[in-house]
Write an enzyme that holds these catalytic residues in place. Structure first.
Site, mmCIF file in Angstrom:
data_model
loop_
_atom_site.group_PDB
_atom_site.id
_atom_site.type_symbol
_atom_site.label_atom_id
_atom_site.label_comp_id
_atom_site.label_asym_id
_atom_site.label_seq_id
_atom_site.Cartn_x
_atom_site.Cartn_y
_atom_site.Cartn_z
ATOM 1 N N HIS A 184 0.841 -1.269 -0.039
ATOM 2 C CA HIS A 184 0.082 0.132 0.064
ATOM 3 C C HIS A 184 0.802 1.243 0.062
ATOM 4 O O HIS A 184 0.488 2.081 -0.892
ATOM 5 C CB HIS A 184 -0.913 -0.209 1.332
ATOM 6 C CG HIS A 184 -1.614 1.215 1.600
ATOM 7 N ND1 HIS A 184 -2.583 2.002 0.863
ATOM 8 C CD2 HIS A 184 -1.220 2.263 2.643
ATOM 9 C CE1 HIS A 184 -2.933 3.048 1.306
ATOM 10 N NE2 HIS A 184 -2.158 3.282 2.259
ATOM 11 N N ASP A 218 6.560 22.649 -25.141
ATOM 12 C CA ASP A 218 6.772 21.331 -24.798
ATOM 13 C C ASP A 218 7.707 21.237 -23.629
ATOM 14 O O ASP A 218 8.228 22.410 -23.208
ATOM 15 C CB ASP A 218 7.133 20.255 -25.947
ATOM 16 C CG ASP A 218 6.450 18.891 -25.715
ATOM 17 O OD1 ASP A 218 6.789 18.504 -24.714
ATOM 18 O OD2 ASP A 218 5.998 18.445 -26.500
ATOM 19 N N TRP A 242 7.413 -0.548 3.970
ATOM 20 C CA TRP A 242 8.003 0.181 2.860
ATOM 21 C C TRP A 242 9.364 0.685 3.287
ATOM 22 O O TRP A 242 10.119 0.986 2.278
ATOM 23 C CB TRP A 242 6.919 1.313 2.466
ATOM 24 C CG TRP A 242 7.262 2.580 3.115
ATOM 25 C CD1 TRP A 242 6.445 3.048 4.251
ATOM 26 C CD2 TRP A 242 7.966 3.696 2.559
ATOM 27 N NE1 TRP A 242 6.993 4.199 4.680
ATOM 28 C CE2 TRP A 242 7.813 4.477 3.713
ATOM 29 C CE3 TRP A 242 8.774 3.996 1.521
ATOM 30 C CZ2 TRP A 242 8.290 6.046 3.692
ATOM 31 C CZ3 TRP A 242 9.480 5.287 1.434
ATOM 32 C CH2 TRP A 242 9.219 6.480 2.606
ATOM 33 N N SER A 297 13.060 6.739 -13.083
ATOM 34 C CA SER A 297 11.880 7.362 -13.824
ATOM 35 C C SER A 297 11.964 8.634 -13.203
ATOM 36 O O SER A 297 11.745 9.604 -13.759
ATOM 37 C CB SER A 297 10.915 6.668 -13.584
ATOM 38 O OG SER A 297 9.745 7.465 -13.849
ATOM 39 N N SER A 298 12.109 8.948 -11.733
ATOM 40 C CA SER A 298 11.976 9.845 -10.877
ATOM 41 C C SER A 298 12.811 11.129 -11.389
ATOM 42 O O SER A 298 12.840 12.226 -11.637
ATOM 43 C CB SER A 298 11.824 9.877 -9.458
ATOM 44 O OG SER A 298 10.938 8.933 -9.235
ATOM 45 N N HIS A 317 13.203 11.589 4.238
ATOM 46 C CA HIS A 317 12.814 12.990 4.793
ATOM 47 C C HIS A 317 12.405 13.877 3.610
ATOM 48 O O HIS A 317 11.385 14.496 3.297
ATOM 49 C CB HIS A 317 13.406 13.705 5.936
ATOM 50 C CG HIS A 317 12.188 14.628 6.475
ATOM 51 N ND1 HIS A 317 11.120 14.216 7.441
ATOM 52 C CD2 HIS A 317 12.148 16.001 6.264
ATOM 53 C CE1 HIS A 317 10.633 15.135 7.529
ATOM 54 N NE2 HIS A 317 10.951 16.200 7.002
ATOM 55 N N GLU A 360 12.000 12.985 0.720
ATOM 56 C CA GLU A 360 11.095 12.551 0.042
ATOM 57 C C GLU A 360 9.523 12.942 0.265
ATOM 58 O O GLU A 360 8.583 13.114 -0.195
ATOM 59 C CB GLU A 360 10.923 11.042 0.242
ATOM 60 C CG GLU A 360 9.799 10.044 -0.471
ATOM 61 C CD GLU A 360 9.596 10.081 -1.818
ATOM 62 O OE1 GLU A 360 10.754 10.438 -2.699
ATOM 63 O OE2 GLU A 360 8.691 9.666 -2.594
ATOM 64 N N TYR A 394 8.945 15.827 1.548
ATOM 65 C CA TYR A 394 8.536 17.164 0.933
ATOM 66 C C TYR A 394 8.622 16.993 -0.638
ATOM 67 O O TYR A 394 8.062 17.969 -1.347
ATOM 68 C CB TYR A 394 9.772 17.936 1.186
ATOM 69 C CG TYR A 394 9.524 18.421 2.763
ATOM 70 C CD1 TYR A 394 8.656 18.934 3.275
ATOM 71 C CD2 TYR A 394 10.520 18.002 3.545
ATOM 72 C CE1 TYR A 394 8.336 19.136 4.613
ATOM 73 C CE2 TYR A 394 10.357 18.012 5.031
ATOM 74 C CZ TYR A 394 9.236 18.664 5.460
ATOM 75 O OH TYR A 394 9.063 18.758 6.529
ATOM 76 N N SER A 447 -1.358 27.445 -4.062
ATOM 77 C CA SER A 447 -0.898 28.679 -4.195
ATOM 78 C C SER A 447 -1.389 29.478 -5.551
ATOM 79 O O SER A 447 -1.348 30.349 -5.824
ATOM 80 C CB SER A 447 0.695 28.990 -4.069
ATOM 81 O OG SER A 447 1.135 28.431 -2.895
ATOM 82 N N HIS A 493 14.754 12.105 12.951
ATOM 83 C CA HIS A 493 13.726 12.457 13.674
ATOM 84 C C HIS A 493 12.589 11.098 13.320
ATOM 85 O O HIS A 493 11.582 11.006 14.090
ATOM 86 C CB HIS A 493 12.843 13.685 13.684
ATOM 87 C CG HIS A 493 12.249 14.014 12.271
ATOM 88 N ND1 HIS A 493 12.070 15.241 11.775
ATOM 89 C CD2 HIS A 493 11.447 13.294 11.492
ATOM 90 C CE1 HIS A 493 11.667 15.285 10.491
ATOM 91 N NE2 HIS A 493 11.091 13.948 10.309
ATOM 92 N N HIS A 494 12.781 10.322 12.322
ATOM 93 C CA HIS A 494 12.023 9.360 12.030
ATOM 94 C C HIS A 494 12.738 8.140 12.951
ATOM 95 O O HIS A 494 12.021 6.983 12.763
ATOM 96 C CB HIS A 494 12.330 9.110 10.448
ATOM 97 C CG HIS A 494 11.467 9.808 9.676
ATOM 98 N ND1 HIS A 494 10.356 9.960 9.399
ATOM 99 C CD2 HIS A 494 12.106 11.069 9.089
ATOM 100 C CE1 HIS A 494 10.050 10.857 8.556
ATOM 101 N NE2 HIS A 494 11.181 11.631 8.569
ATOM 102 N N THR A 516 6.913 26.665 7.197
ATOM 103 C CA THR A 516 5.630 26.161 7.100
ATOM 104 C C THR A 516 4.649 26.987 7.480
ATOM 105 O O THR A 516 3.473 27.355 6.768
ATOM 106 C CB THR A 516 5.199 24.700 7.506
ATOM 107 O OG1 THR A 516 6.489 23.768 7.169
ATOM 108 C CG2 THR A 516 4.089 23.992 7.075
ATOM 109 N N LYS A 542 3.904 30.018 5.054
ATOM 110 C CA LYS A 542 3.027 29.555 3.998
ATOM 111 C C LYS A 542 1.912 29.701 4.461
ATOM 112 O O LYS A 542 0.906 30.261 3.675
ATOM 113 C CB LYS A 542 3.594 28.071 3.345
ATOM 114 C CG LYS A 542 5.049 27.948 2.981
ATOM 115 C CD LYS A 542 5.252 26.947 1.970
ATOM 116 C CE LYS A 542 4.834 26.999 0.657
ATOM 117 N NZ LYS A 542 5.719 27.816 -0.252
ATOM 118 N N ARG A 594 1.422 0.756 15.312
ATOM 119 C CA ARG A 594 1.103 0.608 13.883
ATOM 120 C C ARG A 594 1.409 -0.691 13.473
ATOM 121 O O ARG A 594 2.336 -1.517 14.006
ATOM 122 C CB ARG A 594 1.849 1.666 13.270
ATOM 123 C CG ARG A 594 3.323 1.546 13.275
ATOM 124 C CD ARG A 594 3.877 3.028 12.528
ATOM 125 N NE ARG A 594 3.737 3.068 11.137
ATOM 126 C CZ ARG A 594 4.735 3.534 10.367
ATOM 127 N NH1 ARG A 594 5.777 4.170 10.923
ATOM 128 N NH2 ARG A 594 4.351 3.435 9.006
#
Lengths: 299, 535
Positions: free
Chosen positions: B79, B108, B144, B171-172, B255, B257, B259, B270, B304-305, B330, B333, B452
């Site tokens: 998932h 293009d 994951w 690809s990314s 991390h 990732e 963002y 925006s 922090h993870h 943040t 924003k 979890r």
């Protein structure tokens, strides 16, 4: 405000945010907040959690209030005309940069203080080595030659099988009961040394306010000191995904008085086989023992 | 560029395009590729969503009813991989493909063949990944995050998963390079960097994040691969390695990732909030700087993870403080978005509704994020459902709502047709109610002590899990409306005007509707640019 009243108030606030408060009639609907716990640290951590929560509520009231005000007051359908000259304001940007920084500093100070207390493992009175296995815990009272495994209690284990036909509601402490609980005395600074045999596990008892990873090849430590008079059973479970039966390796800690602890320990040494036969431990750990470990690179 | 030019001449001003399968297989047009990305993302969203429904069905009641715990772990793992790498990231690349050339005044993307390649890697990557469901040992089940040693216990799925991740990463990176080159080289004369719409800015910064961290992920999974097959012990304590090192490397990717998934959402919101507030974006430049600051900070907060792995006190303090700092840009924003609505003239079409829900619910996810940054409290929250609630709040009503807002917002320009506003609003309300019933109770579950990634739980957690599962079905099934509303718009929607939203600004709205196949065959003149811009 008394602590009790504050706890009740915060639980209510959580419920209102969930907008499901009317359902709170059923007892377990009330499980909304972090337990206050029974150790010195768990109370500090809970207080920190509540402080953060109320800061968030306060900021939320301001920010969400601002949003809702704008959405109501400046509706096109009510004939609002846009002020297109309003494009930027250095003054506003400075204000809403500096104020959050100040709030963060105010938040960080007590957090750092608690963290320093958590890391202070000096003067511990008992050391217990806790080893995670797939999928059970092994407890070793260092220097006492008392060690045993602690696995999911049989009633739960039978009920939890796919298609067992047993209603979990009918099993007492479903998935939260073990054959041999960890036994510790109250009012004693207990050091827990954590490691693992196979994969990473994490040892978590919410009432003690603490969890830490049990990592193969590493030794982590945490400490707790259960307040005097808080004897009883405290339950937790593995908190780091460790494979198929990750959900089925609970932790039960039995907190007893110092006298009861001494008696229990003596009984264990005399070979009372109540908790676990030490002979069932695998012959030799394939991972390095604590003594043989290099200073673990953890930074 | 030369190719693009001849291409344009050959086609004169008519939108001749190859037909049938070739149009898609050999696609070099940014709109065709963008469409493929979006359709692909949608398919993955439903597959990943179906897996989420398996998870929530199993958690509806205590006791195991439907699946084996091993398969349950595969579901949570797959998932996450499908939603992150298959749904959200390709959806953003799809939106970038559609919008960046139109917004900067280009015909293009800069590198059309690379564009084709970066898209077509994805179906192969996800075929490999989905094949793991059918191999001995089942799909990857170690989460994951692929933490060793657990991830190394996988069966035949292991190499398939690693190579799938490699393909997704390539690809990314290629997609990101294309965005950078397009934005830096293909802007129309007169379109300065600080004239660009914020969507281009947030994507430019996202692209740099992608280029910086996808190779790190590739390195980490390659080390896993050699540990698995070739006897190295990067992460095996018995060979002198360290399983914690994997977590450091992984989250150095992981991390930023986060963002990568959310910065383009900031861009879309925006665009939408000013349009429906009929007022220019407040503090445009500070929005750009705030985005860049968030991107910078994302590189120094990774640990922090993993506060519970046992770091030195100084390390914990550093990562706590650096993480808390993210709240500052943040906050800037969020305040700027509020100030944009202030004294506006606000109307509530579907894109705006989704943007407003984003504003509220992303902020809520930000609050729980701030709480998670506090290390002592994190020792309680870590790996509990509180974390699950937090990151789903920022990813679902955060990133996913912003993607949907963007699709509703730009669909008339893409297709020349309007969606049905009534069904759009219905989709919005069902999604917003569903997402909150789904995820809000998970805060309670986590605080009450539910970890979890467990397939079964003790009976004290039963009530809120049931509520959460009901919310999941409401949210999940309402997404069928999204497909329906788009499909019916494309088939039989009312014709849309060149500027279907009266308050919309930006070069894309200066093009006719539907946008021509080769967006800006000649660069827009300066007067068109200044007409399009409004800040």
């Amino acid at each position: 405000m008394t602590r009790h009243a504050r706890t009740a108030l915060s639980a209510t606030a959580f419920a209102i945010l969930g907008s499901l408060a009317p359902l709170a009639a059923h007892a377990e609907w009330g499980n909304l907040n972090m337990p206050v716990g029974v150790t010195v640290l768990s109370k500090e951590i809970h207080a920190l959690h509540m402080t953060m929560f109320w800061w968030c509520v306060a900021i939320g009231v301001f920010v969400f209030g601002w949003m809702i005000w704008s959405l109501v007051a400046f509706r096109k359908s009510q004939g609002a005309k846009p002020d297109t000259t309003m494009t930027h304001s250095t003054k506003a940007e400075i204000v809403w940069t500096v104020i959050p920084v100040v709030i963060l500093v105010i938040m960080a100070i007590p957090a750092a203080r608690t963290l320093i207390a958590i890391e202070d493992t000096r003067n511990t009175e008992i050391s217990i080595k806790v080893t995670g296995y797939q999928w059970k815990w092994h407890y070793d009272y260092l220097g006492e030659d008392v060690k045993f495994f602690s696995s999911l209690a049989r009633a739960s284990d039978e009920a939890r099988q796919l298609g067992s036909g047993v209603n979990p509601e009918s099993v007492e402490n479903y998935l939260r009961d073990v054959d041999n609980p960890l036994v510790v005395p109250e009012d004693t600074k207990v050091r827990v040394l954590l490691t693992a045999q196979d994969v990473i596990h994490a040892w978590w008892v919410p009432a003690f306010g603490m969890k830490k990873d049990a990592i193969p090849g590493n030794v982590n430590e945490l400490w707790f000191k259960v307040e005097k008079g808080k004897t009883g059973l405290y339950r937790g479970q593995c908190a780091e995904l460790c494979g198929r039966d990750h959900g089925f390796m609970p932790i039960v800690v039995k907190v007893v008085t110092k006298d009861e602890y001494r008696t229990w320990l003596a009984g264990q040494k005399a070979g009372e086989s109540t908790p676990a036969d030490a002979s069932s431990e695998p012959a030799a750990d394939s991972s390095p023992t604590i003594a043989a470990l290099p200073a673990a690179p953890q930074g | 560029m030369a190719n693009t030019a001849t291409h344009d001449h050959a086609h004169d001003h008519h939108d001749h395009k190859p037909h049938g399968l070739k149009r898609w297989l050999y696609a070099t047009n940014h709109k065709d590729i963008g469409t493929m990305y979006l359709v692909f993302a949608c398919v993955m969203f439903f597959l990943g969503g179906a897996m989420a429904l398996v998870i929530r069905a199993e958690l509806f009641q205590p006791g195991l009813q439907f699946v084996d715990p091993g398969f349950y772990n595969s579901m949570t793992t797959m998932h996450a991989l499908l939603m992150i790498f298959g749904a959200v990231m390709p959806a953003w690349t799809g939106l970038a493909n559609w919008m960046v050339p139109m917004q900067v005044g280009a015909p293009d993307m800069a590198l059309p063949r690379l564009n084709n390649f970066s898209f077509w890697l994805l179906p192969f990557a996800f075929t490999l990944l989905l094949l793991t469901l059918f191999v001995p040992g089942g799909a990857p089940a170690g989460g994951w995050t692929l933490y060793p040693p657990l991830s190394l216990q996988a069966g035949d799925s292991f190499p398939l998963t690693i190579f799938a991740i490699h393909l997704m990463g390539i690809s990314s990176i290629l997609g990101a390079i294309n965005v950078v080159v397009t934005i830096l080289n293909m802007r129309a004369p007169g379109m300065g960097l600080l004239n660009m719409p914020l969507f281009c800015w947030t994507w430019l910064i996202t692209a740099y994040l992608l280029i910086a961290v996808m190779p790190v992920l590739a390195g980490a999974v390659t080390m896993l691969l050699t540990d698995y097959f070739f006897g190295t012990s990067f992460f095996a304590a018995s060979g002198g390695g360290d399983p914690v090192m994997f977590q450091h490397i992984f989250w150095f990717f992981g991390h930023p990732e986060v963002y990568i998934l959310i910065l383009p959402a900031f861009g879309v919101v925006s665009e939408i909030i000013p349009t429906f507030s009929r007022k220019p974006l407040f503090g445009y430049e500070s929005m750009v700087y705030a985005t860049a600051s968030i991107a910078f900070l994302s590189f120094i907060v990774w640990a922090h993870h993993m506060f519970t792995v046992g770091m030195p006190l100084a390390g914990q303090l550093f990562f706590m403080l650096s993480t808390m700092l993210i709240a500052v840009p943040t906050g800037v924003k969020v305040f700027n978005w509020c100030a944009t609505m202030w004294k506006g003239s606000i109307s509530f079409e579907t894109p705006m509704l989704f943007a407003i829900a984003f504003l509220f619910l992303f902020t809520l996810g930000g609050f729980s994020g701030l709480m998670l940054a506090i290390v002592p409290a994190d020792f309680q929250y870590h790996d509990s459902y509180f974390v699950v609630a937090h990151f789903h709040y920022v990813l679902v009503p955060g990133a996913v709502f912003a993607i949907m807002a963007g699709v509703y917002y730009w669909l008339p320009k893409w297709t020349g047709r309007m969606y049905n506003e009534k069904i759009g609003k219905l989709h919005f309300w069902l999604s917003t109610i569903g997402v909150n019933v789904l995820f809000f109770p998970q805060h309670f579950l986590g605080l009450a002590g539910m970890p979890r990634r467990i397939p079964d739980y003790s009976t004290q957690f039963a009530d809120w899990n049931m509520v959460s599962s009901l919310g999941a079905s409401l949210f999940g099934f309402s997404q069928l409306l999204f497909v329906y509303v788009i499909w019916s718009a494309v088939r039989s929607g009312e014709k849309a005007a060149d500027r279907p939203w009266e308050g919309a600004h930006g070069l894309e709205w200066e093009l006719p509707t539907p946008a021509p196949y080769h967006s800006w065959e000649t660069p827009p003149t300066r007067s068109v640019i200044s007409h399009g811009a409004m800040h």
